[in-house]
Scaffold this motif. Structure first.
Motif, PDB file in Angstrom:
ATOM      1  N   CYS A 168      10.260   3.692  -7.458  1.00 11.04           N
ATOM      2  CA  CYS A 168       9.494   2.958  -6.444  1.00 11.04           C
ATOM      3  C   CYS A 168       8.684   1.834  -7.077  1.00 11.04           C
ATOM      4  O   CYS A 168       8.534   0.758  -6.483  1.00 11.04           O
ATOM      5  CB  CYS A 168       8.594   3.903  -5.656  1.00 11.04           C
ATOM      6  SG  CYS A 168       7.412   4.849  -6.646  1.00 11.04           S
ATOM      7  N   ASP A 169       8.160   2.050  -8.290  1.00  6.16           N
ATOM      8  CA  ASP A 169       7.421   0.985  -8.978  1.00  6.16           C
ATOM      9  C   ASP A 169       8.325  -0.210  -9.256  1.00  6.16           C
ATOM     10  O   ASP A 169       7.929  -1.363  -9.075  1.00  6.16           O
ATOM     11  CB  ASP A 169       6.854   1.497 -10.309  1.00  6.16           C
ATOM     12  CG  ASP A 169       5.813   2.584 -10.118  1.00  6.16           C
ATOM     13  OD1 ASP A 169       4.978   2.433  -9.232  1.00  6.16           O
ATOM     14  OD2 ASP A 169       5.861   3.584 -10.854  1.00  6.16           O
ATOM     15  N   ILE A 170       9.526   0.089  -9.732  1.00  2.00           N
ATOM     16  CA  ILE A 170      10.461  -0.980 -10.068  1.00  2.00           C
ATOM     17  C   ILE A 170      10.857  -1.757  -8.814  1.00  2.00           C
ATOM     18  O   ILE A 170      10.859  -2.991  -8.803  1.00  2.00           O
ATOM     19  CB  ILE A 170      11.706  -0.399 -10.769  1.00  2.00           C
ATOM     20  CG1 ILE A 170      11.304   0.216 -12.120  1.00  2.00           C
ATOM     21  CG2 ILE A 170      12.769  -1.471 -10.982  1.00  2.00           C
ATOM     22  CD1 ILE A 170      12.378   1.053 -12.766  1.00  2.00           C
TER      23      ILE A 170
ATOM     24  N   VAL B  38       0.840  -1.209   0.000  1.00  2.69           N
ATOM     25  CA  VAL B  38       0.000   0.000   0.000  1.00  2.69           C
ATOM     26  C   VAL B  38       0.876   1.260   0.000  1.00  2.69           C
ATOM     27  O   VAL B  38       2.080   1.204   0.221  1.00  2.69           O
ATOM     28  CB  VAL B  38      -0.923   0.025   1.251  1.00  2.69           C
ATOM     29  CG1 VAL B  38      -1.911  -1.128   1.245  1.00  2.69           C
ATOM     30  CG2 VAL B  38      -0.088   0.011   2.540  1.00  2.69           C
ATOM     31  N   GLY B  39       0.212   2.401  -0.254  1.00  2.00           N
ATOM     32  CA  GLY B  39       0.871   3.690  -0.066  1.00  2.00           C
ATOM     33  C   GLY B  39       1.196   4.469  -1.321  1.00  2.00           C
ATOM     34  O   GLY B  39       1.742   5.569  -1.240  1.00  2.00           O
ATOM     35  N   LEU B  40       0.847   3.920  -2.517  1.00  2.00           N
ATOM     36  CA  LEU B  40       1.208   4.604  -3.766  1.00  2.00           C
ATOM     37  C   LEU B  40       0.077   4.504  -4.780  1.00  2.00           C
ATOM     38  O   LEU B  40      -0.748   3.595  -4.710  1.00  2.00           O
ATOM     39  CB  LEU B  40       2.460   3.967  -4.377  1.00  2.00           C
ATOM     40  CG  LEU B  40       3.794   4.214  -3.676  1.00  2.00           C
ATOM     41  CD1 LEU B  40       4.855   3.288  -4.247  1.00  2.00           C
ATOM     42  CD2 LEU B  40       4.234   5.669  -3.823  1.00  2.00           C
ATOM     43  N   PRO B  41       0.035   5.411  -5.757  1.00  2.00           N
ATOM     44  CA  PRO B  41      -0.859   5.267  -6.904  1.00  2.00           C
ATOM     45  C   PRO B  41      -0.120   4.675  -8.095  1.00  2.00           C
ATOM     46  O   PRO B  41       1.087   4.837  -8.242  1.00  2.00           O
ATOM     47  CB  PRO B  41      -1.256   6.722  -7.199  1.00  2.00           C
ATOM     48  CG  PRO B  41      -0.028   7.509  -6.831  1.00  2.00           C
ATOM     49  CD  PRO B  41       0.645   6.758  -5.699  1.00  2.00           C
ATOM     50  N   GLY B  42      -0.834   3.951  -8.927  1.00  2.00           N
ATOM     51  CA  GLY B  42      -0.310   3.579 -10.237  1.00  2.00           C
ATOM     52  C   GLY B  42       0.800   2.559 -10.282  1.00  2.00           C
ATOM     53  O   GLY B  42       1.524   2.484 -11.269  1.00  2.00           O
ATOM     54  N   VAL B  43       0.964   1.739  -9.234  1.00  2.00           N
ATOM     55  CA  VAL B  43       1.995   0.695  -9.265  1.00  2.00           C
ATOM     56  C   VAL B  43       1.497  -0.455 -10.150  1.00  2.00           C
ATOM     57  O   VAL B  43       0.352  -0.897  -9.999  1.00  2.00           O
ATOM     58  CB  VAL B  43       2.279   0.169  -7.840  1.00  2.00           C
ATOM     59  CG1 VAL B  43       3.305  -0.945  -7.865  1.00  2.00           C
ATOM     60  CG2 VAL B  43       2.736   1.302  -6.922  1.00  2.00           C
ATOM     61  N   PRO B  44       2.257  -0.992 -11.079  1.00  2.00           N
ATOM     62  CA  PRO B  44       3.649  -0.659 -11.404  1.00  2.00           C
ATOM     63  C   PRO B  44       3.788   0.175 -12.675  1.00  2.00           C
ATOM     64  O   PRO B  44       4.844   0.246 -13.269  1.00  2.00           O
ATOM     65  CB  PRO B  44       4.238  -2.058 -11.660  1.00  2.00           C
ATOM     66  CG  PRO B  44       3.106  -2.778 -12.364  1.00  2.00           C
ATOM     67  CD  PRO B  44       1.833  -2.234 -11.757  1.00  2.00           C
TER      68      PRO B  44
END
Length: 381
Positions: free
Chosen positions: A18-20, A6-12
């Protein structure tokens, strides 16, 4: 275990660092755990054509189904997704008990929400710690104090921490000595890199730097060093820059002989790393740089690259000059220019350095080298 990120938009899909990092963490854990990624709202203008390199077993949950929005509608839906997230997590827990909530954010009040949810459902809270944002330059002291408070809250509310550097490990444990801790540097899938159908689109010999226009002064440092060195007579400089178009154009105007690239597909990006003679990733002698450990390091090494860097922070823990990297003792143009002169004169055994670097990568930067240790870490929280 049932682990929720949790904690982010749009992963990946955003292809941020941060996505990687989260993609590889999720893949690492997916073989022996149930993994879900819960996303805050992000519009469809982001790359959502595929799942990145995520394992097929990993479920992505968009709290607010993506719509193509702009302006205040995007902000409103983003806020709405944060408000709805606790209900989504409680619903997921009702279907299957959540064992670990993995947090990747710097938003202080969100940490408090995750802490309350974790205590309510009996889950453990773990956070990824990749930057010391309290050392960043802010327009107001309030923002700096807020980031310090976020670091404190994260350490106090969590059961465990996964720092990317010794600096951040020390800081987290100083804030909460009871935290369970496992340091994991930048990681990627070396086997996946070996299977990529790579292609060279740059005809000349070249050196490359990949970064963001947020670090435009680093790109300037590299360009100045390169063009003051004799190496500019026999090689090209390639800058792969994400971010602000205006800053990218300024670099093009100032250094017209430089090849400036952006918005590359991941395959083209890794191809550009693989066929470069050497790859820049210089770090500066400042707390924010010593704390972080750029994700590009593992991608450079997994691409069989030779890194050019400085002997600061985490770089010094894994690399030695002329053994498995090319390092300057200081972040100075004169030193970097001399190193590049020596490279132009053939004074380094690049093949040996490259092989030594790759062995270092397999030991420290390949995600599967952490498979047992991270599962053990989570089981003892």
């Amino acid at each position: 275990m049932h682990i929720v990120f949790v904690g982010l938009p749009g992963v990946p899909y955003r292809r941020r660092a941060c996505d990687i990092r989260l993609t590889y963490f999720a893949n690492l854990l997916a073989s022996s755990n149930t993994i879900k990624i819960v996303n805050w709202y992000s519009p469809t203008s982001l790359n959502k054509d595929n799942r990145g390199e995520l394992d097929d077993s990993i479920q992505i949950i968009d709290i607010v189904k993506s719509r193509d929005t702009h302006g205040w509608k995007t902000k409103l839906l983003y806020l709405l997704s944060i408000i709805m997230e606790p209900y989504v997590l409680l619903k997921l827990n009702k279907r299957q008990h959540i064992d670990v909530i993995h947090v990747y954010t710097e938003r202080v009040f969100v940490y408090i929400t995750y802490f309350l949810i974790a205590r309510l459902i009996g889950a453990k809270l773990v956070y990824s710690y990749v930057e010391d944002r309290s050392t960043f330059e802010y327009s107001s002291k309030f923002k700096r104090h807020l980031q310090n408070f976020a670091d404190w809250i994260a350490a106090k509310c969590s059961d465990g921490v996964i720092p990317i550097s010794d600096y951040l490990k020390r800081k987290a444990l100083r804030l909460n000595s009871k935290l369970k801790c496992i340091k994991i540097p930048p990681i990627c899938d070396f086997e996946q890199f070996r299977k990529m159908p790579l292609h060279n689109k740059i005809d000349d010999k070249y050196l490359l730097y990949c970064g963001s226009t947020s670090y435009i002064e680093v790109a300037e440092f590299i360009a100045r060093s390169f063009y003051e060195s004799k190496i500019s007579k026999s090689r090209k400089l390639v800058l792969v820059l994400s971010g602000n178009d205006k800053r990218r154009n300024e670099i093009k105007m100032k250094y017209p002989d430089t090849i400036v690239l952006s918005n590359l597909s991941y395959l083209d990006l890794i191809s550009s790393f693989t066929f470069a003679e050497a790859l820049f990733i210089p770090l500066r002698n400042m707390d924010s740089e010593i704390a972080r450990f750029p994700n590009k390091v593992c991608e450079y090494i997994a691409s069989h690259g030779v890194i050019i860097s400085t002997n600061y922070g985490e770089i010094a823990n894994y690399f030695k000059h002329q053994e498995n990297a090319l390092l300057c003792n200081n972040y100075k143009i004169k030193e970097m220019t001399t190193l590049l002169d020596n490279l132009a004169d053939g004074m380094f055994n690049l093949n040996e350095i490259k092989e030594n670097a790759y062995r270092t990568g397999l030991q420290h930067f390949d995600l599967y080298s952490y498979k047992e240790s991270i599962n053990e870490f989570l089981s003892f929280l």
